[in-house]
Enzyme design. Structure first.
Site, PDB file in Angstrom:
ATOM      1  N   HIS A  61       0.739  -1.111  -0.131  1.00 49.77           N
ATOM      2  CA  HIS A  61       0.208  -0.077  -0.044  1.00 49.77           C
ATOM      3  C   HIS A  61       1.129   1.301   0.103  1.00 49.77           C
ATOM      4  CE1 HIS A  61       0.721  -0.302   4.422  1.00 49.77           C
ATOM      5  NE2 HIS A  61       0.347   0.690   4.747  1.00 49.77           N
ATOM      6  N   HIS A  63       1.367   4.311   1.858  1.00 47.46           N
ATOM      7  CA  HIS A  63       1.887   4.596   2.741  1.00 47.46           C
ATOM      8  C   HIS A  63       3.177   5.052   2.668  1.00 47.46           C
ATOM      9  CE1 HIS A  63      -1.781   4.707   5.915  1.00 47.46           C
ATOM     10  NE2 HIS A  63      -2.243   4.782   5.196  1.00 47.46           N
ATOM     11  N   ASP A  65       6.123   4.854   4.841  1.00 45.71           N
ATOM     12  CA  ASP A  65       6.559   3.416   5.200  1.00 45.71           C
ATOM     13  C   ASP A  65       7.570   2.068   4.980  1.00 45.71           C
ATOM     14  OD1 ASP A  65       4.569   3.433   6.717  1.00 45.71           O
ATOM     15  OD2 ASP A  65       4.804   2.191   8.026  1.00 45.71           O
ATOM     16  N   HIS A  66       6.274   2.050   4.056  1.00 46.40           N
ATOM     17  CA  HIS A  66       6.095   1.195   2.309  1.00 46.40           C
ATOM     18  C   HIS A  66       6.567   1.557   1.163  1.00 46.40           C
ATOM     19  CE1 HIS A  66       4.172  -1.290   5.875  1.00 46.40           C
ATOM     20  NE2 HIS A  66       3.571  -0.561   6.794  1.00 46.40           N
ATOM     21  N   HIS A 138      -7.639  -2.196   5.800  1.00 48.90           N
ATOM     22  CA  HIS A 138      -6.665  -0.441   6.261  1.00 48.90           C
ATOM     23  C   HIS A 138      -7.570   0.430   5.599  1.00 48.90           C
ATOM     24  CE1 HIS A 138      -3.519   0.173   8.515  1.00 48.90           C
ATOM     25  NE2 HIS A 138      -2.011   1.165   7.165  1.00 48.90           N
ATOM     26  N   ASP A 201       0.226  -4.061   7.094  1.00 51.70           N
ATOM     27  CA  ASP A 201      -0.861  -3.659   7.464  1.00 51.70           C
ATOM     28  C   ASP A 201      -1.994  -3.900   6.579  1.00 51.70           C
ATOM     29  OD1 ASP A 201       1.894  -1.878   7.584  1.00 51.70           O
ATOM     30  OD2 ASP A 201       1.135   0.214   7.281  1.00 51.70           O
ATOM     31  N   HIS A 259       6.935  -5.081  11.829  1.00 56.59           N
ATOM     32  CA  HIS A 259       6.087  -3.471  11.614  1.00 56.59           C
ATOM     33  C   HIS A 259       6.122  -2.803  13.331  1.00 56.59           C
ATOM     34  CE1 HIS A 259       2.726  -1.340  10.425  1.00 56.59           C
ATOM     35  NE2 HIS A 259       3.874  -0.856   9.033  1.00 56.59           N
TER      36      HIS A 259
END
Length: 297
Positions: A61, A63, A65-66, A138, A201, A259
């Site tokens: 996804h 976000h 941090d990914h 999510h 997530d 994570h």
């Protein structure tokens, strides 16, 4: 070589010891980078892994941090003139984010990057087996991935000898399934394929269990501990206990928890909580750690 290289194991906020997400799966010739968060290119350098072998990149996804490490990885692929196409899989609904990251800055584009968005029912054949994706629960569109190697057969030397099969006849059996009156099934044994699932997530949902069912290695987020289960449910994340319960119910062979929220200073608490639910091998992911896939069944 079949191994997982942990490039980052933090969640939204990195710490002094944990980088943003990043996971490199080496499955023989199929090398896949999952969720390159910010700093992934440097983490690869520290881990001693190069971009050249990469065959595909999988984004769960969009976000930060990914995915914020994606521009640097793509630019490095071009800088190194990787000679083969590199596919990038990502949620189809995040196309505008992919487009921004793909050309976040100016650089010489010297590699073949293949955009390959995923949606419901996604599946693609790789050199290691079938890569599938399923939607998760999510705050934005998110997918989990599963790589499944097809079952095969291994030759049993004692059976080959008993049937008088040797030399070129062995190759004939492997190619055609028969040599004279002897069939492949008579001189071989079933060899189940290996499988790996990546579940980032998400709150608990049916597809978490579908992705994890029977896998050899489950890499799964465990952002929170049980004491913060209510918060985890509100923001679409799992606790260590929930992740471990999934592993138990799905017959997972080895569990990798990752994570982790920066709010917990002691990673052993995740192991303590998970151990109450799952009695198989558990790894609390650490940056730059190498985790071999379990031996074949």
């Amino acid at each position: 070589m079949r191994e997982l290289v942990v490039l980052g194991s933090a969640s939204q906020v990195p710490t002094r010891h944990r980088n943003h997400n990043g996971y490199l799966l080496r499955f023989d010739d199929e090398v896949i980078l999952f969720d390159p968060g910010e700093g992934t290119q440097r983490q690869m350098l520290m881990a001693g892994v190069a971009v050249t072998p990469l065959r595909r990149i999988c984004i769960t996804h969009f976000h930060g941090d990914h995915s914020l490490g994606l521009p640097g990885i793509l630019q490095r692929i071009s800088l190194d003139r990787v000679p083969h196409p590199v596919a990038v899989h990502y949620p189809a609904g995040g196309q505008e984010f992919y487009d921004r990251l793909r050309h976040a800055t100016s650089y010489w584009d010297n590699a073949e990057i293949v955009a390959a968005p995923v949606s419901a029912g996604f599946a693609v054949e790789t050199s290691a087996g079938r890569l599938t994706a399923l939607p998760l629960r999510h705050s934005i569109e998110t997918y989990g991935y599963r790589l499944t190697e097809p079952d095969s057969r291994r030759m049993v030397p004692e059976l080959l000898t008993s049937y008088g099969i040797s030399g070129p006849a062995v190759g004939e059996l492997q190619r055609t399934g028969r040599s004279g009156d002897v069939t492949l099934e008579q001189v071989s044994a079933a060899r189940p394929g290996q499988s790996v699932a990546f579940v980032m997530d998400t709150g608990l949902c049916d597809n978490v269990f579908a992705l994890a069912q029977g896998v050899d290695l489950l890499v799964i987020e465990s952002t929170f501990l049980a004491e913060d289960a209510e918060m985890a449910a509100q923001v679409g994340h799992l606790t260590a206990g929930q992740a471990a319960a999934v592993a138990r119910e799905c017959g997972v062979r080895q569990l990798v928890l990752t994570h982790f929220s920066q709010r917990y200073p002691d990673p052993s608490a995740f192991l303590d909580e998970a151990r109450k639910e799952f009695d198989g091998p558990i790894v609390i992911a650490e940056d730059l750690q190498r985790i071999p896939l379990p031996g074949r069944r």
